[in-house]
Design a protein around this motif. Structure first.
Motif, PDB file in Angstrom:
ATOM      1  N   GLY A 218       0.807  -1.205   0.000  1.00  0.00           N
ATOM      2  CA  GLY A 218       0.000   0.000   0.000  1.00  0.00           C
ATOM      3  C   GLY A 218       0.847   1.265   0.000  1.00  0.00           C
ATOM      4  O   GLY A 218       2.083   1.234   0.116  1.00  0.00           O
ATOM      5  N   ARG A 219       0.161   2.393  -0.120  1.00  0.00           N
ATOM      6  CA  ARG A 219       0.860   3.680  -0.140  1.00  0.00           C
ATOM      7  C   ARG A 219       1.513   3.946   1.213  1.00  0.00           C
ATOM      8  O   ARG A 219       0.852   3.941   2.242  1.00  0.00           O
ATOM      9  CB  ARG A 219      -0.121   4.799  -0.463  1.00  0.00           C
ATOM     10  CG  ARG A 219       0.540   6.181  -0.586  1.00  0.00           C
ATOM     11  CD  ARG A 219      -0.505   7.239  -0.877  1.00  0.00           C
ATOM     12  NE  ARG A 219      -1.187   6.963  -2.137  1.00  0.00           N
ATOM     13  CZ  ARG A 219      -2.242   7.649  -2.564  1.00  0.00           C
ATOM     14  NH1 ARG A 219      -2.729   8.640  -1.822  1.00  0.00           N
ATOM     15  NH2 ARG A 219      -2.824   7.344  -3.719  1.00  0.00           N
ATOM     16  N   GLU A 220       2.838   4.131   1.181  1.00  0.00           N
ATOM     17  CA  GLU A 220       3.640   4.382   2.389  1.00  0.00           C
ATOM     18  C   GLU A 220       3.460   3.275   3.430  1.00  0.00           C
ATOM     19  O   GLU A 220       3.603   3.500   4.627  1.00  0.00           O
ATOM     20  CB  GLU A 220       3.276   5.747   2.984  1.00  0.00           C
ATOM     21  CG  GLU A 220       3.573   6.909   2.041  1.00  0.00           C
ATOM     22  CD  GLU A 220       3.158   8.237   2.654  1.00  0.00           C
ATOM     23  OE1 GLU A 220       2.579   8.215   3.759  1.00  0.00           O
ATOM     24  OE2 GLU A 220       3.417   9.282   2.026  1.00  0.00           O
ATOM     25  N   GLY A 221       3.113   2.060   2.961  1.00  0.00           N
ATOM     26  CA  GLY A 221       3.021   0.917   3.860  1.00  0.00           C
ATOM     27  C   GLY A 221       1.772   0.875   4.718  1.00  0.00           C
ATOM     28  O   GLY A 221       1.720   0.142   5.706  1.00  0.00           O
ATOM     29  N   ARG A 222       0.726   1.622   4.354  1.00  0.00           N
ATOM     30  CA  ARG A 222      -0.450   1.687   5.232  1.00  0.00           C
ATOM     31  C   ARG A 222      -1.221   0.360   5.247  1.00  0.00           C
ATOM     32  O   ARG A 222      -1.751  -0.043   6.285  1.00  0.00           O
ATOM     33  CB  ARG A 222      -1.381   2.825   4.798  1.00  0.00           C
ATOM     34  CG  ARG A 222      -1.993   2.656   3.419  1.00  0.00           C
ATOM     35  CD  ARG A 222      -2.973   3.759   3.104  1.00  0.00           C
ATOM     36  NE  ARG A 222      -3.659   3.512   1.844  1.00  0.00           N
ATOM     37  CZ  ARG A 222      -4.656   4.244   1.390  1.00  0.00           C
ATOM     38  NH1 ARG A 222      -5.077   5.287   2.097  1.00  0.00           N
ATOM     39  NH2 ARG A 222      -5.234   3.966   0.233  1.00  0.00           N
ATOM     40  N   ASN A 223      -1.272  -0.342   4.094  1.00  0.00           N
ATOM     41  CA  ASN A 223      -2.009  -1.617   4.059  1.00  0.00           C
ATOM     42  C   ASN A 223      -1.340  -2.669   4.932  1.00  0.00           C
ATOM     43  O   ASN A 223      -2.002  -3.385   5.692  1.00  0.00           O
ATOM     44  CB  ASN A 223      -2.111  -2.118   2.617  1.00  0.00           C
ATOM     45  CG  ASN A 223      -3.044  -1.264   1.779  1.00  0.00           C
ATOM     46  OD1 ASN A 223      -3.812  -0.479   2.313  1.00  0.00           O
ATOM     47  ND2 ASN A 223      -2.971  -1.404   0.473  1.00  0.00           N
ATOM     48  N   ILE A 224      -0.024  -2.782   4.811  1.00  0.00           N
ATOM     49  CA  ILE A 224       0.680  -3.822   5.573  1.00  0.00           C
ATOM     50  C   ILE A 224       0.633  -3.506   7.068  1.00  0.00           C
ATOM     51  O   ILE A 224       0.541  -4.407   7.910  1.00  0.00           O
ATOM     52  CB  ILE A 224       2.125  -3.990   5.051  1.00  0.00           C
ATOM     53  CG1 ILE A 224       2.681  -5.340   5.514  1.00  0.00           C
ATOM     54  CG2 ILE A 224       3.037  -2.872   5.508  1.00  0.00           C
ATOM     55  CD1 ILE A 224       3.964  -5.702   4.830  1.00  0.00           C
ATOM     56  N   ARG A 225       0.659  -2.211   7.428  1.00  0.00           N
ATOM     57  CA  ARG A 225       0.535  -1.853   8.849  1.00  0.00           C
ATOM     58  C   ARG A 225      -0.856  -2.203   9.370  1.00  0.00           C
ATOM     59  O   ARG A 225      -1.006  -2.689  10.500  1.00  0.00           O
ATOM     60  CB  ARG A 225       0.817  -0.359   9.035  1.00  0.00           C
ATOM     61  CG  ARG A 225       2.294   0.000   8.903  1.00  0.00           C
ATOM     62  CD  ARG A 225       2.572   1.366   9.529  1.00  0.00           C
ATOM     63  NE  ARG A 225       1.766   2.421   8.949  1.00  0.00           N
ATOM     64  CZ  ARG A 225       2.125   3.129   7.871  1.00  0.00           C
ATOM     65  NH1 ARG A 225       3.285   2.882   7.275  1.00  0.00           N
ATOM     66  NH2 ARG A 225       1.338   4.068   7.390  1.00  0.00           N
ATOM     67  N   VAL A 265      -6.450 -10.517  -1.860  1.00  0.00           N
ATOM     68  CA  VAL A 265      -5.798 -10.591  -3.172  1.00  0.00           C
ATOM     69  C   VAL A 265      -6.784 -11.060  -4.225  1.00  0.00           C
ATOM     70  O   VAL A 265      -6.799 -10.564  -5.362  1.00  0.00           O
ATOM     71  CB  VAL A 265      -4.571 -11.531  -3.091  1.00  0.00           C
ATOM     72  CG1 VAL A 265      -4.018 -11.807  -4.474  1.00  0.00           C
ATOM     73  CG2 VAL A 265      -3.502 -10.914  -2.216  1.00  0.00           C
ATOM     74  N   THR A 266      -7.650 -12.015  -3.883  1.00  0.00           N
ATOM     75  CA  THR A 266      -8.645 -12.504  -4.839  1.00  0.00           C
ATOM     76  C   THR A 266      -9.649 -11.415  -5.187  1.00  0.00           C
ATOM     77  O   THR A 266     -10.017 -11.237  -6.355  1.00  0.00           O
ATOM     78  CB  THR A 266      -9.388 -13.717  -4.256  1.00  0.00           C
ATOM     79  OG1 THR A 266      -8.430 -14.729  -3.903  1.00  0.00           O
ATOM     80  CG2 THR A 266     -10.354 -14.293  -5.273  1.00  0.00           C
ATOM     81  N   ASP A 267     -10.089 -10.645  -4.179  1.00  0.00           N
ATOM     82  CA  ASP A 267     -11.065  -9.588  -4.399  1.00  0.00           C
ATOM     83  C   ASP A 267     -10.449  -8.389  -5.125  1.00  0.00           C
ATOM     84  O   ASP A 267     -11.084  -7.747  -5.954  1.00  0.00           O
ATOM     85  CB  ASP A 267     -11.654  -9.158  -3.051  1.00  0.00           C
ATOM     86  CG  ASP A 267     -12.740  -8.122  -3.207  1.00  0.00           C
ATOM     87  OD1 ASP A 267     -13.529  -8.233  -4.160  1.00  0.00           O
ATOM     88  OD2 ASP A 267     -12.797  -7.179  -2.408  1.00  0.00           O
ATOM     89  N   GLY A 268      -9.196  -8.081  -4.814  1.00  0.00           N
ATOM     90  CA  GLY A 268      -8.520  -6.955  -5.464  1.00  0.00           C
ATOM     91  C   GLY A 268      -8.644  -5.640  -4.730  1.00  0.00           C
ATOM     92  O   GLY A 268      -7.870  -4.717  -4.967  1.00  0.00           O
ATOM     93  N   ARG A 269      -9.614  -5.517  -3.815  1.00  0.00           N
ATOM     94  CA  ARG A 269      -9.775  -4.270  -3.053  1.00  0.00           C
ATOM     95  C   ARG A 269      -8.975  -4.382  -1.765  1.00  0.00           C
ATOM     96  O   ARG A 269      -9.348  -5.097  -0.854  1.00  0.00           O
ATOM     97  CB  ARG A 269     -11.250  -4.024  -2.740  1.00  0.00           C
ATOM     98  CG  ARG A 269     -12.120  -3.762  -3.955  1.00  0.00           C
ATOM     99  CD  ARG A 269     -13.567  -3.604  -3.549  1.00  0.00           C
ATOM    100  NE  ARG A 269     -14.114  -4.838  -3.020  1.00  0.00           N
ATOM    101  CZ  ARG A 269     -15.240  -4.903  -2.318  1.00  0.00           C
ATOM    102  NH1 ARG A 269     -15.908  -3.796  -2.032  1.00  0.00           N
ATOM    103  NH2 ARG A 269     -15.685  -6.063  -1.881  1.00  0.00           N
ATOM    104  N   ILE A 270      -7.836  -3.676  -1.722  1.00  0.00           N
ATOM    105  CA  ILE A 270      -6.958  -3.744  -0.559  1.00  0.00           C
ATOM    106  C   ILE A 270      -6.763  -2.335  -0.007  1.00  0.00           C
ATOM    107  O   ILE A 270      -6.074  -1.510  -0.613  1.00  0.00           O
ATOM    108  CB  ILE A 270      -5.590  -4.369  -0.925  1.00  0.00           C
ATOM    109  CG1 ILE A 270      -5.784  -5.727  -1.595  1.00  0.00           C
ATOM    110  CG2 ILE A 270      -4.732  -4.533   0.317  1.00  0.00           C
ATOM    111  CD1 ILE A 270      -4.493  -6.368  -2.051  1.00  0.00           C
ATOM    112  N   HIS A 271      -7.423  -2.031   1.102  1.00  0.00           N
ATOM    113  CA  HIS A 271      -7.249  -0.762   1.803  1.00  0.00           C
ATOM    114  C   HIS A 271      -7.595  -1.003   3.273  1.00  0.00           C
ATOM    115  O   HIS A 271      -8.230  -2.029   3.615  1.00  0.00           O
ATOM    116  CB  HIS A 271      -8.121   0.344   1.193  1.00  0.00           C
ATOM    117  CG  HIS A 271      -9.561  -0.022   1.047  1.00  0.00           C
ATOM    118  ND1 HIS A 271     -10.467   0.073   2.078  1.00  0.00           N
ATOM    119  CD2 HIS A 271     -10.252  -0.515  -0.010  1.00  0.00           C
ATOM    120  CE1 HIS A 271     -11.657  -0.308   1.663  1.00  0.00           C
ATOM    121  NE2 HIS A 271     -11.559  -0.690   0.384  1.00  0.00           N
TER     122      HIS A 271
END
Length: 511
Positions: A218-225, A265-271
C-alpha cells in the motif's frame, strides 16, 4: 410614357426570368458540388473504416492465434501426461497378467499335490486300521478297553503332577509378567504409525506475481501496517519470488492472516477499512472451522455424545502445539493407542479411546487459568458430564491425582508413547512460544491495553491501547513501564522494542 412603362415592365419580366434561370443554374451547380464533396468525404471515411476494421481484424486474429497456441500447448501437455499414464497402466496390466499366469501355474500344482495327499491319506487310513486289528489281537482286548485303561493311568499320573505344575506356572507367570506387558506396549506402538510433528512459527503465502506485493504494502506501507495491527502477525515482504512470509508464534493468528490475504488478493480491493472487514469475517470462519474440525475428529475416532463445548476445544487443538508437536495429532494418536492397548488387555475400547482423545483438553481453554493442564482437563470433563473413570484418566495421566480406574494407566502410557516418538517434540520451540505468550500477558496486565502482539521472533512488542482511556503522555509511560518490566522480569536475547499504538477514530453514518 405608356411605351416606356411597357418597355420597363418587359425589361423587368425579362430580368426576373434571367435571374430565375441564373439562380437555378447556380443552385444546380452548387448542389452538384456538394454531392461531389459528400461522395469524396464518404469515400475517405469508407477507406478509414475499412483500415480500422482490418486493424481490428488483425488484432483479434493475433489474440485468437495466441489463445489457440496456449490451448494447443495445454492440450499437448495433457496428451503427454495421458500417454505417460497409459504407459504406466499398460505396464501394470502386463505385470498383473504375468502374476495371474504364475498364480494359475501355482494353483494347478497345488491341485496335483492335493490329489496326491488325498491318495496318501486313504492309504494311511488302511494301514492304521490294519495296525489296530493286529494290536487288538496281540493284546487280547478291544480298542475301547485299551483306551479306558490308558485314560485311567494317565489321569492318576496327571493328578500327581498337577500341584507341582501349578506352582511352576505361577512362578513363571510372575517372572514373565513384565515381559508380557512390554510385548503389549510394543505391539500397540507398531500398529499405530504416524508422522512426527514439524511445527514452526512461519507460514508462506504464495502469490501469482510480484506486482501484488506493492498492492499489499500500500501507499507508504499503510495496508501492511493495517494487516499487522488487525491480525497480530508480522508480514515479511522481501525478494523471495512470488511469496510472502507470515511470521507469528500463534498458529490461529497465522491462519487468520493467511486466509485474509487470500481473500483480499482474490477480491482486489486492498485498503485499511476493507482489511479490517475481511479480518473480522475470517475470524468468524476460523471459529466455524474449529467446530467442524472437532466434529470431524470425533466422527473419525468413533467417539459419540460429546458436549458441544468439548467438541469446540478438540477443534482448537488443531491450532495448538505441545513442545512442537501438534496437539490434535497427538490426541488422535493417543486415542488410537489407548484403543489398541485396551483391546489387547480386554478392557472397554470405547472408554479408552474417549479418555485418550480428551486427556490434553486442559491445554486449550479460552481463559487458561494457572492450573496444571491435567487437573484443568479433569474439571472441564466433570463440568460437561463425562463419566468418573474418564475424568480420573484425564486428571491422573501426569499423576496429579490418584488413579482409580484401569483406563488411567493406559492413558498415561499411551501419552508417553506418543510424545516419546523420535522427533515428535522439541522443547526449544515450546519455551520460545511460552516466552512470547508471557510477554503479551505482561503487557495486557496494564489498564487501557486492548491488544498485544509479539512479532519479529519476540524482538518487538506492539501494544494497542484505547484512545478514550489513554492519552499520549500516558502511552509513553506505558511503553517505558512495559520495557522496564520485561528487562527486570524476563530472560530474552538481544533487545525488545516496545511500540504503543494509540489510534483515534471518528465514525458517522449517512442514512
Amino acid at each position: 410614357m405608356t411605351e416606356i412603362i411597357i418597355i420597363g415592365a418587359i425589361a423587368m419580366v425579362v430580368g426576373l426570368v434571367l435571374g430565375y434561370v441564373i439562380l437555378r443554374i447556380t443552385l444546380k451547380k452548387r448542389s452538384s458540388d456538394i454531392v461531389k464533396e459528400a461522395e469524396i468525404e464518404a469515400e475517405v471515411i469508407k477507406k478509414e473504416k475499412i483500415l480500422q476494421a482490418k486493424e481490428k481484424f488483425l488484432q483479434i486474429k493475433a489474440e485468437h492465434e495466441k489463445d489457440i497456441n496456449t490451448r494447443n500447448s495445454k492440450i499437448l501437455a495433457a496428451e503427454n501426461k495421458i500417454k505417460q499414464q497409459e504407459n504406466v497402466i499398460s505396464q501394470r496390466f502386463e505385470d498383473i497378467q504375468r502374476k495371474s499366469k504364475d498364480l494359475q501355474t501355482q494353483l494347478s500344482s497345488i491341485e496335483i499335490q492335493k490329489e496326491l495327499f488325498e491318495k496318501k491319506a486313504l492309504e494311511l487310513d488302511k494301514l492304521k486300521k490294519q495296525q489296530i486289528e493286529q494290536l487288538e489281537a496281540i493284546a487280547g482286548m478291544s480298542g475301547e478297553e485299551a483306551k479306558e485303561s490308558l485314560i485311567t493311568s494317565l489321569k492318576e499320573e496327571a493328578e500327581s503332577q498337577a500341584a507341582s505344575y501349578v506352582n511352576e506356572i505361577m512362578e513363571e507367570a510372575k517372572m514373565t509378567a513384565n515381559m508380557e506387558a512390554k510385548k503389549v506396549v510394543i505391539k500397540t506402538i507398531q500398529r499405530v504409525a504416524t508422522e512426527t510433528a514439524t511445527e514452526n512459527a512461519v507460514s508462506i503465502f504464495h502469490i501469482e506475481s510480484d506486482e501484488v506485493k506493492g498492492r499489499i504494502i500500500g501507499r507508504e506501507g499503510r495496508n501492511i501496517r493495517a494487516l499487522e495491527a488487525a491480525t497480530g502477525v508480522e508480514i515479511i515482504v522481501d525478494d523471495t519470488p512470488e511469496a510472502i512470509v507470515l511470521s507469528g508464534f500463534d498458529p490461529v493468528r497465522r491462519e487468520i492472516a493467511r486466509l485474509s490475504l487470500h481473500q483480499l488478493v482474490t477480491d482486489g480491493r486492498i485498503h485499511p477499512a476493507r482489511i479490517e472487514e475481511v479480518v473480522n469475517k475470517v475470524k468468524k470462519q476460523i471459529e466455524e472451522e474449529i467446530i467442524e474440525t472437532g466434529k470431524r475428529t470425533a466422527i473419525d475416532l468413533g467417539v459419540h455424545g460429546l458436549h458441544p463445548e468439548l467438541i469446540r476445544l478438540i477443534g482448537k487443538m488443531k491450532y495448538r502445539s505441545s513442545y512442537g508437536q501438534n496437539l490434535l495429532q497427538h490426541s488422535r494418536e493417543t486415542a488410537n493407542l489407548c484403543a489398541i492397548m485396551a483391546a489387547e488387555l480386554g478392557l472397554n475400547v470405547k472408554k479408552a479411546k474417549r479418555a485418550g482423545l480428551l486427556h490434553d483438553i486442559g491445554k486449550v481453554p479460552d481463559d487458561e487459568p494457572e492450573l496444571p493442564h491435567a487437573i484443568l482437563g479433569m474439571q472441564l470433563a466433570e463440568k460437561y458430564k463425562e463419566k468418573p473413570d474418564i475424568c480420573n484418566a484425564i486428571g491422573a495421566h501426569h499423576e496429579e491425582v490418584e488413579m482409580t480406574s484401569l483406563i488411567s494407566p493406559i492413558v498415561q502410557a499411551c501419552d508417553a508413547i506418543s510424545g516419546a516418538r523420535p522427533g515428535a517434540r522439541r522443547e526449544v520451540v515450546e519455551s520460545y512460544i511460552k516466552r512470547l505468550k508471557d510477554m503479551e500477558d505482561l503487557a495486557l496486565s496494564y489498564n487501557g491495553v486492548v491488544k498485544t502482539y509479539a512479532i519479529q521472533a519476540g524482538r518487538e512488542l506492539r501494544v494497542v491501547v484505547g484512545s478514550e482511556k489513554i492519552s499520549d503522555s500516558e502511552a509513553e509511560k506505558i511503553s517505558y513501564g512495559i520495557a522496564k518490566r520485561i528487562q527486570d522480569e524476563m530472560t530474552y536475547p538481544g533487545q525488545v522494542k516496545v511500540t504503543v499504538i494509540r489510534e483515534t477514530r471518528a465514525i458517522a453514518y449517512a442514512k
